[in-house]
Design an enzyme around this catalytic site. Structure first.
Site, PDB file in Angstrom:
ATOM      1  N   ASP A 179     -79.906  18.597 -14.464  1.00 59.49           N
ATOM      2  CA  ASP A 179     -78.725  19.167 -14.747  1.00 59.49           C
ATOM      3  C   ASP A 179     -78.542  19.640 -16.193  1.00 59.49           C
ATOM      4  OD1 ASP A 179     -76.125  20.173 -14.649  1.00 59.49           O
ATOM      5  OD2 ASP A 179     -75.086  18.169 -13.977  1.00 59.49           O
ATOM      6  N   ASP A 185     -90.024  29.806  -2.197  1.00 56.40           N
ATOM      7  CA  ASP A 185     -89.671  29.193  -0.899  1.00 56.40           C
ATOM      8  C   ASP A 185     -89.372  30.397   0.004  1.00 56.40           C
ATOM      9  OD1 ASP A 185     -89.335  27.775   1.344  1.00 56.40           O
ATOM     10  OD2 ASP A 185     -88.899  25.931   0.302  1.00 56.40           O
ATOM     11  N   ASP A 240     -91.214  28.909   4.806  1.00 55.94           N
ATOM     12  CA  ASP A 240     -90.347  28.041   5.695  1.00 55.94           C
ATOM     13  C   ASP A 240     -90.414  28.215   7.345  1.00 55.94           C
ATOM     14  OD1 ASP A 240     -88.192  25.903   5.655  1.00 55.94           O
ATOM     15  OD2 ASP A 240     -87.077  27.410   6.787  1.00 55.94           O
ATOM     16  N   GLU A 275     -95.168  26.636   6.637  1.00 57.14           N
ATOM     17  CA  GLU A 275     -94.742  25.236   7.027  1.00 57.14           C
ATOM     18  C   GLU A 275     -94.884  25.639   8.706  1.00 57.14           C
ATOM     19  OE1 GLU A 275     -90.959  22.511   7.424  1.00 57.14           O
ATOM     20  OE2 GLU A 275     -90.734  24.564   7.817  1.00 57.14           O
ATOM     21  N   HIS A 319     -89.547  17.297   0.812  1.00 62.24           N
ATOM     22  CA  HIS A 319     -88.008  16.941   0.637  1.00 62.24           C
ATOM     23  C   HIS A 319     -87.474  16.708   1.973  1.00 62.24           C
ATOM     24  CE1 HIS A 319     -88.803  21.225   1.846  1.00 62.24           C
ATOM     25  NE2 HIS A 319     -87.469  21.133   2.308  1.00 62.24           N
ATOM     26  N   ASP A 320     -88.180  16.786   3.178  1.00 65.26           N
ATOM     27  CA  ASP A 320     -87.751  16.358   4.428  1.00 65.26           C
ATOM     28  C   ASP A 320     -88.107  15.105   4.917  1.00 65.26           C
ATOM     29  OD1 ASP A 320     -86.569  19.120   4.426  1.00 65.26           O
ATOM     30  OD2 ASP A 320     -88.549  19.850   5.381  1.00 65.26           O
TER      31      ASP A 320
HETATM   32  C1  NOJ Z   1     -87.911  23.303   6.600  1.00 69.04           C
HETATM   33  C2  NOJ Z   1     -87.203  22.935   5.350  1.00 69.04           C
HETATM   34  O1  NOJ Z   1     -88.301  22.340   4.752  1.00 69.04           O
HETATM   35  C3  NOJ Z   1     -86.178  22.158   5.863  1.00 69.04           C
HETATM   36  O2  NOJ Z   1     -85.388  21.563   4.481  1.00 69.04           O
HETATM   37  C4  NOJ Z   1     -85.091  23.218   6.289  1.00 69.04           C
HETATM   38  O3  NOJ Z   1     -83.816  22.235   6.852  1.00 69.04           O
HETATM   39  C5  NOJ Z   1     -85.458  23.800   7.426  1.00 69.04           C
HETATM   40  N1  NOJ Z   1     -86.726  24.244   7.535  1.00 69.04           N
HETATM   41  C6  NOJ Z   1     -84.522  25.040   7.969  1.00 69.04           C
HETATM   42  O4  NOJ Z   1     -84.913  25.947   6.904  1.00 69.04           O
END
Ligand code: NOJ
Length: 545
Positions: A19, A96, A197, A254, A327-328
């Site tokens: 930041d 993305d 995505d 993805e 990130h998930d």
């Molecule tokens: C996959 C993404 O990686 C995730 O972070 C997101 O919440 C969902 N798709 C919905 O876009």
């Protein structure tokens, strides 16, 4: 070979990177400031999670305008400067594309929801109520019904994720055209590729019907009813023709719901993408969609089998993105290894596999520092929308609050999203304001600065691996040839003249030392190696002369 097959990609979570405004969230200028650091990691591309205009219901995966930068990240001029400066550091920027859904604040949706006969009336998935309630019993991926009532239009709309993320109707050619235009807008700006995505949800079934409930709430996950619907590849071939074909960009989709066996239709010569994130090796706990309160036990052999199948399915055709974090997902040291293991050694073991398997390695922000998960004391401390949904679902399944929170500790997406730890100053040098998510409590000992000064650090390990990939072309070019397939602890393989042995258990192991072919050590996570023996979590790379 293409440039993206030889490079390492770094996945960057802009909200938590740096930041420069004292606002508590990361900025594009922060990324520009750290390009030297990114270059020092030996990477050639940065995939940024979305920075487009967004109300941030799902941290940017709810886009209100595909061609505008969210003001919290900066301006379009900042973004253009990032493209230009990154190029000087030999780094391409990968965007993305969130094309299954938009934000409910997107003007497209606002128009579509205004009446049943407006020009964008069919841009989203609208259905009448059935017996006064939701059209089907589908549960959204973040919990609750996948349908939300729209007063204005007097209809329900479908959202695979949150109510603020209405699904686009890909069956409408105008929608597809608008999306291709958005992607081309970013190619024109200089994007080096796209991560695409939630792409397996774009084609909906012809008939919408109830499914057999999979939970006490009487619903079934929308994933089981709509993922990977036949005909989806027709749309994606069209996407390829209109956006990426003949251009020097790569695509990685993805693909939750696509199995390793289906990879040849999706990637390679006649596929639709260059690579596909296939999740079997990082979703070992789950059958089908993630349900955090129902994890299954798994073994190292299961992990090996999952890795083997994606390697094998793409060996003659196609390419794999090698990845263990994003990130998930939880952080590797707390995901793949028993409690109490050395975090440094665990991170190095995964790093070795990540950088030496056949495919393009995707390193996720902070993975190069060996971060672990966070475990905050209450669900109220969590920002991640999915953590809240999974917590509520766990309670509805009869788990106690403590048990439901334990699931969140294990799988929350916030573990991967805490601010980047740059140094041991306040807020780890991430912000001079209040960070949007708490900084991990270990930041004083574990940060870029301390690890830069420590030759045994995970950071140095990642830098060395990147150097080694550049020096030993077998690691990019050669076939993957597994050894010790039946071993329940060791993952071992040949890549041309290179031999890789990784002990994925916290116990010492032995194997037939002849498999080393008298190779000389190039990199080892212990100070010394004994032929045919691996210490707990040991990772070694040998070169056969
Ligand atoms: C996959 C993404 O990686 C995730 O972070 C997101 O919440 C969902 N798709 C919905 O876009």
């Amino acid at each position: 070979m293409k440039w993206w097959q030889k490079t390492i990609v770094y996945e960057l979570y802009p909200k938590s990177f740096l930041d420069t405004e004292g606002q508590g969230t990361g900025t594009i200028r922060g990324i520009i400031e750290k390009l030297d650091y990114l270059e020092s990691l030996g990477i050639g591309a940065v995939w940024m999670t979305p920075v487009c205009l967004s109300p941030m219901v799902d941290n940017g995966y709810d886009i209100a305008d595909y061609c505008q930068i969210d003001p919290s990240y900066g301006t379009m001029e900042d973004m253009e400067e990032l493209f230009a400066q990154a190029e000087k550091h030999h780094i391409r920027i990968v965007m993305d594309l969130v094309f299954n859904h938009t934000s409910d604040q997107n003007p497209w949706f606002i128009e579509s929801s205004s009446s049943k006969d407006n020009p964008k009336s069919s841009w989203y998935i609208w259905r009448d109520a059935k017996d006064g309630r939701e059209p089907t019993n589908w549960r959204g991926i973040f919990g609750g019904s996948a349908w939300t009532w729209c007063e204005k239009r007097q209809q329900y709309y479908l959202h695979t994720f949150a109510a603020g993320q209405p699904d686009l109707n890909w069956a409408d050619p105008d929608v597809r055209k608008a999306l291709y235009d958005a992607a081309n807008f970013w190619i024109d700006k200089g994007a080096g590729g796209f991560r695409i995505d939630a792409i397996t949800y774009i084609r909906k079934p012809d008939v919408f019907e109830d499914g057999k409930p999979d939970g006490e709430d009487g619903m079934i996950s929308v994933h089981d009813m709509t993922a990977n619907t036949p005909g989806i590849l027709e749309y994606l071939h069209e996407f390829k023709e209109n956006v990426t074909e003949g251009k020097d960009v790569f695509t990685v989709g993805e693909a939750n719901g696509v199995s390793a066996a289906e990879l040849p239709e999706w990637v390679g010569e006649n596929g639709v993408f260059d690579m596909l994130f296939e999740f079997s090796h990082i979703n070992l706990e789950f059958k089908g969609i993630e349900t955090w309160c129902r994890p299954r036990p798994w073994t190292v052999s299961d992990l090996k089998a999952a890795l083997r199948s994606s390697q094998n399915m793409t060996k003659d055709n196609g390419w794999v993105p090698v990845f263990f974090e994003n990130h998930d997902k939880p952080r590797c040291p707390d995901h793949f290894f028993p409690k109490g293991c050395s975090r440094n050694k665990a991170a190095k073991a995964i790093g070795m596999i990540l950088e030496t398997m056949r495919g393009t390695p995707f390193v996720y922000q902070g993975q190069e520092l060996g971060y672990g998960n966070v475990a905050w004391p209450s669900i109220d401390c969590y920002n991640d929308i999915s953590s809240h949904g999974q917590y509520a679902f766990a309670l509805s399944e009869g788990l106690s609050e403590t048990e439901a929170l334990a699931c969140v500790h294990r799988f929350s997406r916030d573990s991967a999203r805490t601010p980047m730890q740059w140094d041991d100053s306040a807020n780890a040098g991430f912000t001079s304001g209040t960070p949007w998510l708490p900084v991990h409590e270990d930041y004083r000992s574990d940060n870029v600065k301390t690890q830069s000064d420590d030759p045994d650090s995970v950071l140095h390990w990642y830098m060395k691996l990147a150097e080694i990939r550049k020096t030993y072309s077998d690691l990019t070019d050669s076939a993957y040839d597994e050894m010790l397939e039946e071993d329940s602890c060791i993952l071992a393989y040949r890549r041309g003249r290179m031999r890789i042995f990784v002990n994925l258990s916290d116990q010492p192991c032995t194997y037939d030392g002849n498999l080393e072919d008298n190779g000389k050590t190039v990199l080892c996570s212990y100070p010394s190696h004994t032929k045919g023996e691996l210490q707990p979590l040991e990772a070694i790379l040998l070169e056969v002369l």
